[in-house]
Design a protein around this motif. Structure first.
Motif, PDB file in Angstrom:
ATOM      1  N   UNK A  43       0.808  -1.228   0.000  1.00 19.68           N
ATOM      2  CA  UNK A  43       0.000   0.000   0.000  1.00 19.68           C
ATOM      3  C   UNK A  43       0.842   1.279   0.000  1.00 19.68           C
ATOM      4  N   UNK A  44       2.160   1.149   0.074  1.00 12.05           N
ATOM      5  CA  UNK A  44       3.107   2.271   0.040  1.00 12.05           C
ATOM      6  C   UNK A  44       3.025   3.212   1.225  1.00 12.05           C
TER       7      UNK A  44
ATOM      8  N   UNK B 177      -1.274  -8.711   7.811  1.00 19.52           N
ATOM      9  CA  UNK B 177      -2.370  -9.460   8.438  1.00 19.52           C
ATOM     10  C   UNK B 177      -3.343  -9.986   7.368  1.00 19.52           C
ATOM     11  N   UNK B 178      -3.678  -9.133   6.384  1.00 19.37           N
ATOM     12  CA  UNK B 178      -4.561  -9.564   5.299  1.00 19.37           C
ATOM     13  C   UNK B 178      -3.934 -10.705   4.509  1.00 19.37           C
ATOM     14  N   UNK B 179      -2.655 -10.566   4.193  1.00 19.85           N
ATOM     15  CA  UNK B 179      -1.960 -11.617   3.443  1.00 19.85           C
ATOM     16  C   UNK B 179      -1.919 -12.921   4.243  1.00 19.85           C
TER      17      UNK B 179
ATOM     18  N   UNK C  64      17.115  -8.549   7.866  1.00 18.40           N
ATOM     19  CA  UNK C  64      15.698  -8.607   7.529  1.00 18.40           C
ATOM     20  C   UNK C  64      14.963  -7.379   8.063  1.00 18.40           C
ATOM     21  N   UNK C  65      14.128  -6.800   7.207  1.00 18.08           N
ATOM     22  CA  UNK C  65      13.207  -5.719   7.582  1.00 18.08           C
ATOM     23  C   UNK C  65      11.866  -6.097   6.977  1.00 18.08           C
ATOM     24  N   UNK C  66      10.755  -5.870   7.685  1.00 19.16           N
ATOM     25  CA  UNK C  66       9.452  -6.205   7.099  1.00 19.16           C
ATOM     26  C   UNK C  66       9.257  -5.465   5.774  1.00 19.16           C
ATOM     27  N   UNK C  67       8.506  -6.075   4.881  1.00 14.86           N
ATOM     28  CA  UNK C  67       8.255  -5.416   3.596  1.00 14.86           C
ATOM     29  C   UNK C  67       6.820  -4.899   3.493  1.00 14.86           C
TER      30      UNK C  67
END
Length: 190
Positions: A94-95, A128-130, A118-121
């Motif tokens: 969603x940027x 959560x949706x994914x 590692x950093x969340x993407x």
């Protein structure tokens, strides 16, 4: 030396990745910015970068990092780092602007044993949706594995499953194209 940038600390290893992970406040070079972040200089009264959201609350315990992280060059932190810092990033779905908090890093690196680079993407909402979509897809797959013939006959279930797969694809995850072909074939047969 025109055009060269002097870089010190953890940024030295990968200058471009460091610039993306931690943007400097305007007017400061990387060396000055790295020095201003040191707790000792802050305690001596040196000004912190304006608008800085870094909090030195969570101590780094590198002995709790994964073996591969302990052997690496430190990820976002060099050998002198003592505390985790908040890291800004953008959600790839969603940027929106997000922060990988010091507390979340401690959890990820020391408890979950994720690699220190590692950093969340994705933001927490998109992730959560994914996760829900992936869980639903796993449920469909388990149902398929347990009673393939029943699933083949249930057209609405097959259509829903294909919609879930399409939504997962929208998040940039690769789908099982063999299963998609099989499901489309089931729809055409009924």
């Amino acid at each position: 030396m025109a055009g060269k940038v002097l870089v010190a600390g953890p940024e030295r290893a990968n200058h471009n990745q460091a610039r993306q992970a931690r943007p400097t406040p305007s007017g400061l070079g990387w060396t000055a910015y790295a020095l201003l972040r040191l707790p000792l200089l802050a305690a001596l009264g040196f000004p912190q970068a304006s608008g800085s959201s870094y909090k030195m609350e969570f101590e780094i315990d590198k002995s709790k990092w994964s073996d591969s992280s302990q052997k690496s060059s430190g990820g976002h932190y060099d050998s002198r780092a003592t505390h985790y810092e908040n890291i800004s990033y953008s959600c790839r779905t969603c940027s929106c602007s997000c922060v990988f908090s010091a507390q979340d890093q401690k959890e990820a690196y020391e408890i979950q044993k994720r690699f220190v680079w590692w950093i969340p993407s994705r933001c927490s909402k998109c992730q959560e949706k994914l996760d829900k979509l992936l869980d639903k897809e796993r449920q469909y797959q388990a149902l398929w594995n347990s009673d393939k013939e029943k699933v083949k006959k249930d057209k609405s279930l097959v259509v829903d499953w294909l919609k879930v797969i399409r939504e997962i694809d929208a998040y940039g995850k690769k789908s099982n194209q063999t299963m998609v072909t099989c499901l489309v074939r089931c729809l055409n047969e009924t």
